[in-house]
Motif scaffolding. Structure first.
Motif, PDB file in Angstrom:
ATOM      1  N   TRP A 135       6.198 -21.257  20.698  1.00 34.94           N
ATOM      2  CA  TRP A 135       4.958 -20.487  20.410  1.00 34.94           C
ATOM      3  C   TRP A 135       4.378 -21.039  19.062  1.00 34.94           C
ATOM      4  O   TRP A 135       5.156 -21.288  18.024  1.00 34.94           O
ATOM      5  N   CYS A 136       3.191 -21.065  18.822  1.00 33.60           N
ATOM      6  CA  CYS A 136       2.564 -21.713  17.405  1.00 33.60           C
ATOM      7  C   CYS A 136       2.031 -20.481  16.607  1.00 33.60           C
ATOM      8  O   CYS A 136       1.299 -19.571  17.230  1.00 33.60           O
ATOM      9  N   TYR A 137       2.561 -20.449  15.400  1.00 36.26           N
ATOM     10  CA  TYR A 137       1.872 -19.626  14.555  1.00 36.26           C
ATOM     11  C   TYR A 137       0.368 -19.490  14.521  1.00 36.26           C
ATOM     12  O   TYR A 137      -0.176 -20.557  14.362  1.00 36.26           O
ATOM     13  N   PRO A 138      -0.275 -18.343  14.266  1.00 38.08           N
ATOM     14  CA  PRO A 138      -1.490 -18.233  14.456  1.00 38.08           C
ATOM     15  C   PRO A 138      -2.298 -18.792  13.267  1.00 38.08           C
ATOM     16  O   PRO A 138      -1.734 -18.619  12.080  1.00 38.08           O
ATOM     17  N   GLU A 139      -3.703 -18.883  13.289  1.00 43.01           N
ATOM     18  CA  GLU A 139      -4.528 -19.052  11.990  1.00 43.01           C
ATOM     19  C   GLU A 139      -5.348 -17.879  12.137  1.00 43.01           C
ATOM     20  O   GLU A 139      -5.287 -17.166  12.709  1.00 43.01           O
ATOM     21  N   ALA A 140      -6.136 -17.825  10.936  1.00 41.06           N
ATOM     22  CA  ALA A 140      -6.940 -16.684  10.714  1.00 41.06           C
ATOM     23  C   ALA A 140      -8.024 -16.192  11.969  1.00 41.06           C
ATOM     24  O   ALA A 140      -8.015 -15.114  12.258  1.00 41.06           O
TER      25      ALA A 140
ATOM     26  N   GLY B  44       6.364 -24.751  15.746  1.00 41.42           N
ATOM     27  CA  GLY B  44       5.081 -24.650  16.331  1.00 41.42           C
ATOM     28  C   GLY B  44       4.126 -24.102  15.453  1.00 41.42           C
ATOM     29  O   GLY B  44       4.353 -22.896  14.934  1.00 41.42           O
ATOM     30  N   VAL B  45       2.943 -24.526  15.483  1.00 43.40           N
ATOM     31  CA  VAL B  45       1.775 -23.970  14.706  1.00 43.40           C
ATOM     32  C   VAL B  45       0.604 -24.567  15.242  1.00 43.40           C
ATOM     33  O   VAL B  45       0.399 -25.508  15.455  1.00 43.40           O
ATOM     34  N   LEU B  46      -0.494 -23.350  14.980  1.00 45.82           N
ATOM     35  CA  LEU B  46      -1.898 -23.749  15.291  1.00 45.82           C
ATOM     36  C   LEU B  46      -2.474 -24.577  13.781  1.00 45.82           C
ATOM     37  O   LEU B  46      -2.337 -23.891  12.843  1.00 45.82           O
ATOM     38  N   LEU B  47      -3.079 -25.801  14.177  1.00 43.31           N
ATOM     39  CA  LEU B  47      -3.878 -26.465  13.175  1.00 43.31           C
ATOM     40  C   LEU B  47      -5.216 -26.743  13.556  1.00 43.31           C
ATOM     41  O   LEU B  47      -5.356 -27.589  14.595  1.00 43.31           O
ATOM     42  N   GLY B  48      -6.150 -26.108  13.104  1.00 42.53           N
ATOM     43  CA  GLY B  48      -7.345 -26.407  13.229  1.00 42.53           C
ATOM     44  C   GLY B  48      -7.733 -26.016  14.823  1.00 42.53           C
ATOM     45  O   GLY B  48      -8.600 -26.738  15.267  1.00 42.53           O
ATOM     46  N   GLY B  49      -6.965 -24.872  15.130  1.00 44.69           N
ATOM     47  CA  GLY B  49      -7.238 -24.570  16.656  1.00 44.69           C
ATOM     48  C   GLY B  49      -6.584 -24.990  17.702  1.00 44.69           C
ATOM     49  O   GLY B  49      -6.315 -24.658  18.915  1.00 44.69           O
ATOM     50  N   VAL B  50      -5.469 -26.319  17.351  1.00 39.28           N
ATOM     51  CA  VAL B  50      -5.085 -26.981  18.302  1.00 39.28           C
ATOM     52  C   VAL B  50      -3.341 -26.719  18.283  1.00 39.28           C
ATOM     53  O   VAL B  50      -2.910 -26.569  17.089  1.00 39.28           O
ATOM     54  N   PRO B  51      -2.889 -26.298  19.232  1.00 36.78           N
ATOM     55  CA  PRO B  51      -1.273 -25.834  19.247  1.00 36.78           C
ATOM     56  C   PRO B  51      -0.548 -27.134  18.901  1.00 36.78           C
ATOM     57  O   PRO B  51      -0.744 -28.304  19.759  1.00 36.78           O
ATOM     58  N   VAL B  52       0.375 -27.338  17.966  1.00 33.42           N
ATOM     59  CA  VAL B  52       0.963 -28.654  17.612  1.00 33.42           C
ATOM     60  C   VAL B  52       2.393 -28.264  17.200  1.00 33.42           C
ATOM     61  O   VAL B  52       2.629 -27.079  16.844  1.00 33.42           O
ATOM     62  N   VAL B  53       3.244 -28.979  17.823  1.00 30.14           N
ATOM     63  CA  VAL B  53       4.712 -28.874  17.558  1.00 30.14           C
ATOM     64  C   VAL B  53       5.209 -29.998  16.646  1.00 30.14           C
ATOM     65  O   VAL B  53       4.958 -30.922  16.882  1.00 30.14           O
TER      66      VAL B  53
ATOM     67  N   GLY C  21      15.778 -21.478  10.778  1.00 25.52           N
ATOM     68  CA  GLY C  21      16.615 -20.901  11.590  1.00 25.52           C
ATOM     69  C   GLY C  21      16.914 -19.191  11.580  1.00 25.52           C
ATOM     70  O   GLY C  21      17.545 -18.620  12.488  1.00 25.52           O
ATOM     71  N   ARG C  22      15.930 -18.704  10.719  1.00 28.54           N
ATOM     72  CA  ARG C  22      16.366 -17.286  10.578  1.00 28.54           C
ATOM     73  C   ARG C  22      15.883 -16.468  11.654  1.00 28.54           C
ATOM     74  O   ARG C  22      16.476 -15.496  11.778  1.00 28.54           O
ATOM     75  N   ASP C  23      15.088 -16.957  12.672  1.00 27.74           N
ATOM     76  CA  ASP C  23      14.741 -16.065  13.767  1.00 27.74           C
ATOM     77  C   ASP C  23      15.476 -16.657  15.025  1.00 27.74           C
ATOM     78  O   ASP C  23      15.398 -17.809  15.473  1.00 27.74           O
ATOM     79  N   THR C  24      16.664 -15.807  15.265  1.00 24.17           N
ATOM     80  CA  THR C  24      17.623 -16.415  16.353  1.00 24.17           C
ATOM     81  C   THR C  24      17.151 -16.414  17.569  1.00 24.17           C
ATOM     82  O   THR C  24      17.499 -17.074  18.568  1.00 24.17           O
ATOM     83  N   GLU C  25      15.995 -15.824  18.007  1.00 23.70           N
ATOM     84  CA  GLU C  25      15.353 -15.849  19.304  1.00 23.70           C
ATOM     85  C   GLU C  25      14.516 -17.280  19.310  1.00 23.70           C
ATOM     86  O   GLU C  25      14.170 -17.642  20.360  1.00 23.70           O
ATOM     87  N   ALA C  26      14.374 -17.877  18.304  1.00 24.55           N
ATOM     88  CA  ALA C  26      13.702 -19.258  18.360  1.00 24.55           C
ATOM     89  C   ALA C  26      12.490 -19.316  19.039  1.00 24.55           C
ATOM     90  O   ALA C  26      11.946 -20.250  19.693  1.00 24.55           O
ATOM     91  N   LEU C  27      11.592 -18.357  18.889  1.00 23.56           N
ATOM     92  CA  LEU C  27      10.316 -18.308  19.408  1.00 23.56           C
ATOM     93  C   LEU C  27       9.301 -19.329  18.976  1.00 23.56           C
ATOM     94  O   LEU C  27       8.901 -20.256  19.684  1.00 23.56           O
ATOM     95  N   ALA C  28       9.101 -19.568  17.715  1.00 21.30           N
ATOM     96  CA  ALA C  28       8.240 -20.649  17.139  1.00 21.30           C
ATOM     97  C   ALA C  28       9.024 -21.706  16.152  1.00 21.30           C
ATOM     98  O   ALA C  28       8.460 -22.605  15.933  1.00 21.30           O
ATOM     99  N   GLU C  29      10.295 -21.469  16.082  1.00 25.08           N
ATOM    100  CA  GLU C  29      11.037 -22.503  15.331  1.00 25.08           C
ATOM    101  C   GLU C  29      12.410 -22.739  16.243  1.00 25.08           C
ATOM    102  O   GLU C  29      12.950 -21.796  16.647  1.00 25.08           O
TER     103      GLU C  29
END
Length: 296
Positions: A162-167, A42-51, A24-32
């Protein structure tokens, strides 16, 4: 869209609030998003947006993986792996508790705060890039840069997070996209350099590799130093013996506990941490926790 439910057992004395505070450190709650009794990330896993979502009952985390795409067995395995990370279930604190029970410095903190856990980033790539973003800047500014990084390279999930990106997502960024948004040139170049190495297969972020292979590979990358490596080992790979002698908060904690006119130097901090090997990761957790305690 596809969703799956997963149940993950939680140990006795599980410190839920620590997990919620970390995410909860990002108070704007963009990705959490964090609530009183649960979280969504939210996170990208194998190119797929996943919550990934977790609700908590005594002894159990009732989780879901909600994918904007097919939820294949491989993707479900990745989701389960990421959930173990974000719930802080990689490193069992019991070994350190036995080791440091009678330690004159950390023993009393351990007694007051039993069961501390190291909460991790969802993926090793997230931990490594977050360490690069946070190098030599204060936490609020680092969180703001992280938010920008996610918006530039990540993707929104259909549910809004939003989902955290992959490489591969990061490699598509131009250097100016970062430097025009308050990233230093050196920081931006390092992020792009790491992303290209990972995307090209020249740098493996596979968890479970021997630490004596991982460390020299990371240190060989321009822009990455010992602090960044150790933070990534701790928050990403989940190694139990990471030495964070360069971390300002660790040095501040030692200063607060030991007294003296100034914080111990980095070499002195390294020597202080050596007494806690092979459990320096958990020692760091208790040193960080000590900063939140009121000393009478």
């Amino acid at each position: 869209m596809a969703a799956a439910e997963l149940s993950i057992a939680l140990p006795d004395g599980y410190r839920l609030q620590d997990v919620l505070d970390f995410h909860g450190r990002d108070t704007e709650a963009l990705a959490e998003q964090v609530g009183a009794d649960g979280l969504r990330k939210g996170v990208l896993l194998g190119g797929v947006p996943v919550v990934l979502a977790a609700g908590f009952t005594p002894g159990e985390a009732r989780c879901t993986a909600d994918a904007d795409g097919e939820l294949t067995p491989d993707l479900l395995a990745r989701a389960h792996d990421a959930l173990l990370n974000i719930l802080g279930l990689r490193i069992d604190p019991a070994a350190f508790a036995a080791f440091a029970h009678d330690d004159p410095m950390l023993g009393p903190i351990l007694a007051r705060q039993p069961g501390l856990r190291i909460v991790q980033s969802a993926t090793v790539f997230e931990a490594l890039t977050w360490a690069i973003i946070g190098q030599q800047i204060n936490l609020p500014f680092a969180i703001a840069l992280r938010r920008t990084f996610i918006q530039l390279a990540g993707r929104p999930h259909s549910g809004g997070l939003w989902c955290y990106p992959e490489a591969p997502d990061v490699t598509r960024l131009a250097l100016e996209a970062l430097t025009s948004r308050k990233f230093s040139r050196a920081k931006a170049e390092t992020l792009l350099r790491v992303a290209r190495l990972v995307a090209d297969g020249a740098l493996s972020l596979e968890r479970g590799r021997p630490i004596d292979e991982v460390v020299p590979e990371l240190l060989a990358i321009k822009g990455i130093g010992p602090w960044t490596v150790n933070y990534a080992l701790l928050r990403g790979y989940g190694y139990p013996d990471c030495s964070l002698q360069g971390d300002v908060a660790i040095r501040t904690a030692f200063h607060r506990l030991l007294g003296g006119d100034e914080r111990p130097s980095i070499p002195a901090t390294e020597r202080l941490l050596e007494r806690y090997a092979p459990h320096r990761t958990m020692a760091a957790a208790y040193l960080w926790a000590s900063l939140g305690e009121v000393i009478d």
